[in-house]
Design a protein around this motif. Structure first.
Motif: not given
Ligand SMILES: *Cc1c(COP(=O)(O)O)cnc(C)c1O
Length: 396
Positions: A105-116
Motif C-alpha cells: 500500500v502506498t499511503v498518502v497521509d492527509v490531515a484529518w478533515g481534508d479530502g482525498l
C-alpha cells in the motif's frame, strides 16, 4: 424512555417502522421461489440507488467491513500495489486490511478533515510506469471526520494519468443519502452496508462490481471462500446463496430501496443536504466549526464538530447518553476528544434533527461551555424554514 429518542450516531441509523416490520418475518425456505421474490428486487433496488447498470451486485450477510474484504480478495494478488489516502478512521482501517492481506500500500497521509488528494494521486499514478498499482481505494464519505471527497475528480485524475488501476469506493456512509454514480464515475467496486443510508440494522454487506472488476476476479489469486463472488453468482443463478442468507434483512432492504426510490433519489439527497445545512448552521451559532476544512468537503450525512481546545468532546457524548438518553458519535483516532459527531443520515427529518441540536445545546451548557440555549436551534430553524438558499448563508 431513552429508546424513544432518535439516534444521532452515524450508523446504525434510525429504522422506519415499516422497515422494522419487513425484517420481522417467519422463516422461509431460502431456496424457494419466495426467496427469489426478495433477492432479485433487493439487488435491482440497490443497483438503482447506486446508479449501477453495468457489472454485478452482491449482498453478503456481513457488515461493511466484509464488503472491503470482498473487493480486495476477489480482484487482487498478494503483493499487488494499492494506492490510498488516510484522512480518517475508516480509510485507515481499509488500509490496515490491505496490509494484513500482504498488499503493497502506498499511503498518502492527509490531515484529518481534508479530502482525498486527487492531484497527488495523479502524480503517483503517472510515476507508476510499470503499472504496479492495481487498485486505488477511496472513502467517499469519511465518517470519522464528516468529509466527502469528489470521486468524479478522482476518476478524472486516474484517466488523466492514463492508469488502468481499479477504483474501489467505500460508499458505506454515502450511498442512499448522497449522490453516488457507479457508472458515471467509473467505479470498479462500490461497498456499502445495510445500517446507514438503507436504514436497516447492521448485517448486510452490499457490493457492486464493474465488468472490469469481474474480469479481474477470473484470474486473481488472493484466497476467498465466504467472500467469493463466483460462489455468490452461482447461488443467485439458482435463486439461492452459497450458504444461508439473512432473509429478513434482505426483505427489509427490498422495502428500503422501494422507499428511497419512491421518495425520489434527488429528493432524498436534498433532504440530507438541508438537514446537514441546519446542523452546520447550529455549529456556527455555537461558534464551533466542522472538522471538514472547507465547505466543498462538508458531508451531508455526518458532521464532526470541533469543540474548544482543552475541552474533552467525548464528555458531550457520555453526558448526552446519561442525562438525556440521546446518542451522538465520539471522535475517533486522531480526532478523539477533539470532535463529537452528529449523524444525520437515513430516516431523518428536520424535526428530528432539531431535537438532536436542542439536546446537544443542553448537554454543552451543562458541561460549562458558553452556549446560549436556543442559538443553534434557531439557526437550524432558519435553514429548515427557508430551505436550501439558507445553506449558502449558513456556510459563510
Ligand atoms: C460504517 C462504515 C464502514 C463499515 O463498518 P461496518 O461496521 O463494518 O459496517 C466502512 N466505511 C465507512 C465510511 C463507514 O462509515
Amino acid at each position: 424512555m431513552s429508546f424513544q429518542n432518535p439516534v444521532f450516531i452515524p450508523g446504525p441509523t434510525n429504522i422506519p417502522e415499516a422497515i422494522r416490520k419487513a425484517c420481522d418475518m417467519p422463516t422461509i425456505d431460502h431456496r424457494s421461489p419466495l426467496f427469489a421474490s426478495i433477492l432479485h428486487p433487493a439487488l435491482d433496488g440497490v443497483r438503482a440507488v447506486m446508479k449501477q447498470t453495468a457489472g454485478e451486485t452482491f449482498i453478503f450477510p456481513a457488515s461493511g467491513t466484509g464488503g472491503w474484504e470482498t473487493a480486495l480478495t476477489n480482484t487482487l494478488n498478494p503483493g499487488d500495489g494499492v494506492l490510498a489516502a488516510r484522512n480518517g478512521m475508516f480509510s485507515h482501517k481499509w488500509i490496515d486490511m490491505c496490509q494484513r492481506f500482504g498488499l503493497d500500500v502506498t499511503v498518502v497521509d492527509v490531515a484529518w478533515g481534508d479530502g482525498l488528494p486527487a492531484a497527488r494521486f495523479e502524480e503517483i499514478l503517472r510515476a507508476d510506469t510499470q503499472g504496479k498499482i492495481k487498485a486505488v481505494l477511496a472513502t467517499h464519505n469519511e465518517t470519522a471526520t464528516g468529509v466527502v471527497s469528489d470521486i468524479a475528480a478522482l476518476r478524472r485524475a486516474m484517466d488523466a494519468a492514463g492508469h488502468d488501476a481499479l477504483l474501489f469506493v467505500d460508499g458505506v456512509s454515502s450511498i442512499g443519502s448522497m449522490d453516488f454514480r457507479f457508472d458515471d464515475w467509473g467505479v470498479d467496486v462500490a461497498v456499502t452496508g445495510s445500517q446507514k443510508g438503507f436504514m436497516l440494522p447492521a448485517g448486510l454487506a452490499i457490493v457492486g462490481f464493474s465488468d472490469k472488476a469481474v474480469t479481474a476476479s477470473k484470474s486473481n489469486t488472493l484466497p476467498r471462500t465466504f467472500w467469493s463472488i463466483d460462489d455468490m453468482r452461482k447461488g443467485y443463478e439458482a435463486n439461492a446463496y452459497p450458504y444461508t442468507p439473512a432473509v429478513g434483512l434482505m426483505n427489509g432492504l427490498k422495502l428500503a430501496t422501494e422507499m428511497l426510490l419512491a421518495e425520489g433519489l434527488d429528493a432524498v439527497f436534498a433532504r440530507h443536504a438541508r438537514i446537514a445545512a441546519g446542523v452546520r448552521a447550529a455549529s456556527f451559532a455555537w461558534e464551533m466549526r466542522p472538522c471538514a476544512t472547507s465547505p466543498d468537503l462538508y458531508s451531508n450525512t455526518v458532521t464532526a464538530i470541533r469543540t474548544p481546545k482543552g475541552f474533552n468532546a467525548s464528555d458531550i457524548v457520555s453526558h448526552a447518553a446519561e442525562s438525556y438518553g440521546m446518542a451522538f458519535g465520539t471522535g475517533l483516532g486522531d480526532v478523539a476528544g477533539q470532535v463529537f459527531r452528529i449523524g444525520h443520515l437515513g430516516s431523518m427529518t428536520d424535526a428530528m434533527a432539531l431535537s438532536g441540536i436542542a439536546t446537544a445545546e443542553m448537554v454543552m451548557a451543562d458541561l460549562g461551555l458558553p452556549i446560549q440555549l436556543g442559538a443553534g436551534v434557531a439557526a437550524a430553524q432558519n435553514v429548515y424554514r427557508y430551505g436550501s438558499t439558507a445553506d449558502k448563508m449558513a456556510a459563510q
